[in-house]
Design an enzyme around this catalytic site. Structure first.
Site, PDB file in Angstrom:
ATOM      1  CG  PHE A  63     -21.061 -48.397  -1.533  1.00 39.64           C
ATOM      2  CD1 PHE A  63     -20.918 -47.009  -1.551  1.00 39.64           C
ATOM      3  CD2 PHE A  63     -22.169 -48.960  -2.162  1.00 39.64           C
ATOM      4  CE1 PHE A  63     -21.873 -46.205  -2.175  1.00 39.64           C
ATOM      5  CE2 PHE A  63     -23.120 -48.158  -2.787  1.00 39.64           C
ATOM      6  CZ  PHE A  63     -22.978 -46.779  -2.792  1.00 39.64           C
TER       7      PHE A  63
ATOM      8  CG  ASP B 288     -14.821 -47.246  -1.503  1.00 37.23           C
ATOM      9  OD1 ASP B 288     -15.413 -47.977  -0.691  1.00 37.23           O
ATOM     10  OD2 ASP B 288     -14.613 -46.025  -1.296  1.00 37.23           O
TER      11      ASP B 288
ATOM     12  CB  CYS C  95     -24.781 -49.099   8.279  1.00 38.88           C
ATOM     13  SG  CYS C  95     -23.935 -47.827   7.343  1.00 38.88           S
TER      14      CYS C  95
END
Ligand code: SAH
Length: 395
Positions: A230, A252, A339
């Site tokens: 990522f 990614d 997150c």
């Protein structure tokens, strides 16, 4: 307060506000006096008509986001003072004046007393991102306040709110420059150069919140083979290369992110053969990586954007971490993050713990990470803590 519609709270529903928590839920409101539309500034009172604060009205379960607990009109002077206080914090923590870093968060929503507003600073360009209609409607005023405070430190202000305003809002925002126009898109973080594309990139253009965690990674990179999963614009990869990694693979799902990563690697390490980038889905890429890496970074996008999908998100974190634990070389290190604001620190740790149990590896926690100082958490608004990370040693 003259000129503002009034939101009157039910009896007993003023307690959280008196403790400076900035959200008013729809169930707490007794009545609204005067016409209101989404984004309007409203004055908030308790059932005995005691003034509590000013906030932006919005349609949804959080109906008012309070940005002031004082009885002062939110005009240019008011917003200038707010920005000055945010700027002072960045100066007091030594970030605003660093020679090797010219990218940081200037306004972090509730953490800076401005719910619904994110502002990032990129080497003279300020990217303004409203997450509430109120902060979007106030954009010209707040942009002027930013210019008042930052003076020559700001050359350009770009509004990037088209995708972040509540989708039910009856407004048609378009991204564009509120002031000036940018020529340079190059920024520096701890001496690493990045090209930032705030016009078409993700979020405000760069993941400012991983600065300190990226820096820590450099300490563990020496002579390791690194997988930066990522990667977005490649942040963790440069720190790994700076730290003396033997090999770095950046992955990614977005081809555009890989393009950005390659450009940024070329900017910092021209011709360096240690780095290679791959456009691939994380779960596919990590199917067959047995004993290939001894440092793995997992920094996925928020798996849970709402409380409703937390369980599903935890399954995702568990599966992802299990893949890393089961295949990393003995003595390897995993930097793993979430997150998702909706996922708590304990829930995340539990998911990572389950991943370790599935992999049947002995895993120890070395560091517990969070968001950096320019993403402050208002002590009265613990919901502001969203970034969680663990650094783990896998035997
Ligand atoms: N670590 C980065 C930020 C990561 S943001 C930094 O330091 O800047 C999350 C990234 O995950 C985004 O770039 C997004 O394109 C990517 N992504 C989302 N889903 C993915 C998937 N299934 N597989 C691989 N990458 C994915």
């Amino acid at each position: 307060m003259q000129g503002f519609s009034k939101v009157i709270l039910k009896k007993g529903k003023d307690e959280s506000l008196l403790r400076f928590h900035p959200w008013i839920f729809s169930g707490a409101i007794q009545k609204i006096k005067g016409p209101v539309e989404e984004g309007d500034v409203v004055a908030v009172y308790n059932h005995e008509r005691r003034f509590l604060g000013f906030g932006h009205y919005q349609i949804g379960s959080i109906m008012v986001r309070v940005f002031s607990f004082e009885e002062e009109v939110p005009d240019l002077a008011f917003w200038t003072e707010k920005i000055a206080s945010a700027w002072k914090l960045r100066q007091d923590i030594g970030l605003a004046e660093r020679q090797d870093t010219n990218v940081f968060r200037l306004i972090h929503g509730e953490g800076d007393g401005m719910p619904g507003l994110i502002v990032d600073y990129y080497n003279g360009t300020v990217v303004y991102q409203a997450h509430s209609v109120g902060m979007w409607l106030n954009r010209s005023l707040i942009a002027e306040a930013i210019r008042n405070v930052l003076g020559e430190r700001v050359s350009t202000i770009y509004d990037k709110s088209a995708k972040t305003l509540p989708f039910k809002a009856d407004v048609e925002p378009e991204d564009g420059y509120l002031w000036g126009e940018s020529t340079t898109h190059e920024v520096m973080e701890y001496g690493n150069k990045f090209e930032v594309d705030w016009e078409t990139g993700q979020k405000t253009g760069f993941f400012v919140d991983q600065r300190e965690n990226r820096k820590l990674l450099a300490d563990y990179a020496k002579d390791r083979d690194v997988l930066n999963m990522f990667c977005y614009s490649g942040g963790f990869s440069f720190y790994a290369m700076n730290g003396g990694a033997r090999m770095v693979h950046s992955v990614d799902a977005s081809a555009k992110a890989i393009e950005l990563t390659n450009r940024n690697v070329e900017l910092n390490f021209p011709g360096d053969q240690r780095h290679e980038a791959f456009t691939a889905d994380a779960f596919d890429f990590m199917r067959e990586i047995k004993d290939k890496y001894d440092l793995i970074v997992l920094d996925p996008p928020a798996f849970a954007k709402h409380q409703r999908v937390v369980r599903q998100a935890l399954q995702g974190y568990k599966k992802l971490n299990a893949r890393a634990f089961s295949q990393i070389r003995p003595g390897g290190i995993v930097f793993t993050f979430s997150c998702s604001q909706a996922v708590s620190k304990d829930q995340f740790r539990q998911a990572v713990f389950s991943g370790a149990a599935i992999a049947q590896r002995k895993v120890r926690i070395l560091h517990q990470l969070t968001q950096p100082a320019d993403h402050p958490i208002d002590i009265y608004h613990p919901e502001g803590e969203y970034l969680k990370g663990l650094v783990l040693y896998v035997e």
